[in-house]
Design a protein around this motif. Structure first.
Motif, PDB file in Angstrom:
ATOM      1  N   GLU A  11      -3.643   1.666  -8.326  1.00 47.34           N
ATOM      2  CA  GLU A  11      -4.766   0.759  -8.551  1.00 47.34           C
ATOM      3  C   GLU A  11      -4.475  -0.212  -9.688  1.00 47.34           C
ATOM      4  O   GLU A  11      -4.745  -1.415  -9.590  1.00 47.34           O
ATOM      5  CB  GLU A  11      -6.008   1.587  -8.868  1.00 47.34           C
ATOM      6  N   ILE A  44      -9.338   0.821  -5.653  1.00 47.27           N
ATOM      7  CA  ILE A  44      -8.367   0.910  -4.570  1.00 47.27           C
ATOM      8  C   ILE A  44      -9.003   1.571  -3.341  1.00 47.27           C
ATOM      9  O   ILE A  44      -9.829   2.481  -3.462  1.00 47.27           O
ATOM     10  CB  ILE A  44      -7.115   1.696  -5.020  1.00 47.27           C
ATOM     11  N   ARG A  45      -8.656   1.068  -2.173  1.00 44.23           N
ATOM     12  CA  ARG A  45      -9.147   1.666  -0.932  1.00 44.23           C
ATOM     13  C   ARG A  45      -8.402   2.969  -0.668  1.00 44.23           C
ATOM     14  O   ARG A  45      -7.190   3.054  -0.864  1.00 44.23           O
ATOM     15  CB  ARG A  45      -8.957   0.690   0.226  1.00 44.23           C
ATOM     16  N   VAL A  46      -9.129   3.960  -0.203  1.00 43.96           N
ATOM     17  CA  VAL A  46      -8.553   5.286   0.020  1.00 43.96           C
ATOM     18  C   VAL A  46      -8.882   5.704   1.452  1.00 43.96           C
ATOM     19  O   VAL A  46     -10.018   5.570   1.904  1.00 43.96           O
ATOM     20  CB  VAL A  46      -9.119   6.317  -0.980  1.00 43.96           C
ATOM     21  N   GLY A  47      -7.875   6.183   2.156  1.00 43.38           N
ATOM     22  CA  GLY A  47      -8.129   6.497   3.552  1.00 43.38           C
ATOM     23  C   GLY A  47      -7.146   7.477   4.149  1.00 43.38           C
ATOM     24  O   GLY A  47      -6.306   8.055   3.461  1.00 43.38           O
ATOM     25  N   GLU A  61     -11.320   4.210   4.473  1.00 39.28           N
ATOM     26  CA  GLU A  61     -10.717   3.725   5.710  1.00 39.28           C
ATOM     27  C   GLU A  61     -10.248   4.907   6.556  1.00 39.28           C
ATOM     28  O   GLU A  61      -9.914   5.963   6.028  1.00 39.28           O
ATOM     29  CB  GLU A  61      -9.541   2.803   5.396  1.00 39.28           C
ATOM     30  N   TRP A 103      -3.244   5.931   1.369  1.00 35.11           N
ATOM     31  CA  TRP A 103      -3.650   6.761   2.493  1.00 35.11           C
ATOM     32  C   TRP A 103      -2.979   8.129   2.419  1.00 35.11           C
ATOM     33  O   TRP A 103      -1.897   8.282   1.832  1.00 35.11           O
ATOM     34  CB  TRP A 103      -3.235   6.106   3.812  1.00 35.11           C
ATOM     35  N   ARG A 148     -14.780   1.431   0.250  1.00 39.25           N
ATOM     36  CA  ARG A 148     -13.431   1.844  -0.141  1.00 39.25           C
ATOM     37  C   ARG A 148     -12.779   2.813   0.838  1.00 39.25           C
ATOM     38  O   ARG A 148     -11.585   3.122   0.698  1.00 39.25           O
ATOM     39  CB  ARG A 148     -13.465   2.489  -1.534  1.00 39.25           C
ATOM     40  N   ARG A 173      -3.016  -2.231  -2.565  1.00 40.55           N
ATOM     41  CA  ARG A 173      -4.265  -2.464  -1.850  1.00 40.55           C
ATOM     42  C   ARG A 173      -4.955  -1.177  -1.449  1.00 40.55           C
ATOM     43  O   ARG A 173      -6.177  -1.052  -1.531  1.00 40.55           O
ATOM     44  CB  ARG A 173      -4.008  -3.320  -0.610  1.00 40.55           C
ATOM     45  N   ARG A 174      -4.202  -0.202  -0.964  1.00 43.80           N
ATOM     46  CA  ARG A 174      -4.801   1.036  -0.463  1.00 43.80           C
ATOM     47  C   ARG A 174      -3.813   2.184  -0.629  1.00 43.80           C
ATOM     48  O   ARG A 174      -2.596   1.985  -0.726  1.00 43.80           O
ATOM     49  CB  ARG A 174      -5.221   0.870   1.002  1.00 43.80           C
ATOM     50  N   SER A 212       0.848  -1.188   0.000  1.00 43.61           N
ATOM     51  CA  SER A 212       0.000   0.000   0.000  1.00 43.61           C
ATOM     52  C   SER A 212       0.881   1.234   0.000  1.00 43.61           C
ATOM     53  O   SER A 212       2.114   1.135   0.093  1.00 43.61           O
ATOM     54  CB  SER A 212      -0.942  -0.017   1.208  1.00 43.61           C
TER      55      SER A 212
END
Length: 328
Positions: A34, A71-74, A104, A42, A102, A39-40, A6
């Protein structure tokens, strides 16, 4: 090599560019990541830093999430002492409705800024003492039961936004273990307590509705290029940033230089190299070996990679090479 990859980004503002460039490059990085299986991604909350465009972290997350699909965005993270939990829940609950599955929320205990900025935020230094209680309050807003509370964070109830605990000491490890939350250690700038914190987290972990088994992420600086020499030169951008911080200077990201020893003093070099001890810099072969050794040492399930490079294309190339290292 079984480890997820990530990205932690600060939306760096470079010399010769502005904040809009930094934000659009962050979105472009999200698309790039992505496509390469990260995976993510941040973004971190930093205030009063002219070289960082991610202070309004939830807005940066929205910008990047809108430009990506999977893609996870946080947040890596929101410095909770700077905010009322209700407001954070409202922001991230809104994001969860806009980008279901998506979003976090990584939470840090340190205010992440100086006393003058803390006063401008209208927050007390003692707010950090309430961190454990504030985390639990925040979880309540995201729960199904949040819809029946006397105070609701609209529209957060029922979104179950995943909450992470971030840390650079053993305190966060203990809290994450007690609450049964995933844990991310900031070894990319504070490496000293990494192994002890991971040990405490795994030994004391209590399963929760969010997480059945411990899940540990470790931050690591990785700069990859086609050769070791090229990577070492690219790394001077980050090294100069750390030297500037030690001098109390809040500079924008600088182009790399040929000889970093002409830039920093011996004391600055020792201090910066200590903070950057968990760095992997080099060609794909060097990076592959470094990642393998790091994962074997820490047992981390995931690496949160910082690749602080001035040139945007060279930075994209670094993340591409890093991803290839795990595919080889």
């Amino acid at each position: 090599m079984s480890v997820a990859l990530s990205i932690l980004d600060l939306a760096r503002i470079r010399e010769g560019f502005d904040a809009r460039d930094a934000l659009d490059h962050a979105r472009d990085l999200g698309r790039h990541a992505e496509a390469r299986g990260y995976r993510r991604i941040w973004f971190a909350e930093h205030h009063n830093m002219p070289g960082i465009a991610s202070a309004a972290t939830s807005l940066v997350i929205q910008h990047v999430a809108a430009g990506t699909e999977r893609i996870r965005v946080g947040a890596g993270g929101i410095m909770l002492p700077n905010h009322a939990p209700l407001v954070v829940a409202e922001q991230f609950g809104t994001l969860a409705h806009l980008f279901p599955g998506r979003i976090e929320l990584g939470l840090g205990r340190a205010p992440g800024t100086g006393p003058e900025t803390l006063r401008a935020l209208r927050r007390s230094p003692s707010a950090a003492h309430d961190f454990p209680r504030d985390v639990v309050e925040l979880q309540g807003y995201f729960s199904d039961e949040g819809a029946d509370a006397s105070v609701q964070a609209v529209p957060a109830a029922g979104t179950k936004v995943p909450v992470w605990i971030l840390g650079s000491s053993t305190f966060g490890a203990q809290l994450a273990a007690e609450l049964g939350l995933p844990y991310a250690f900031a070894s990319h700038f504070a490496p000293d307590a990494l192994l002890r914190a991971l040990e405490i987290y795994r030994a004391r972990f209590k399963p929760s509705t969010q997480l059945a088994e411990p899940y540990a992420v470790a931050g690591v600086n990785i700069i990859a290029a086609d050769s070791d020499a090229e990577a070492r030169k690219l790394a001077t951008t980050q090294q100069m940033s750390f030297a500037d911080l030690l001098r109390g200077a809040r500079s924008r990201s600088r182009p790399p230089i040929d000889d970093i020893d002409r830039y920093w003093t011996r004391g600055e070099k020792e201090h910066a190299q200590h903070m950057l001890a968990r760095s992997i810099i080099g060609s794909p072969d060097t990076v592959r070996a470094g990642i393998d050794a790091f994962v074997k040492e820490t047992g981390a399930e995931e690496l949160m990679i910082v690749s602080d490079i001035y040139d945007h294309d060279a930075r994209l190339r670094s993340f591409e090479l890093i991803a290839r290292c795990l595919q080889a």
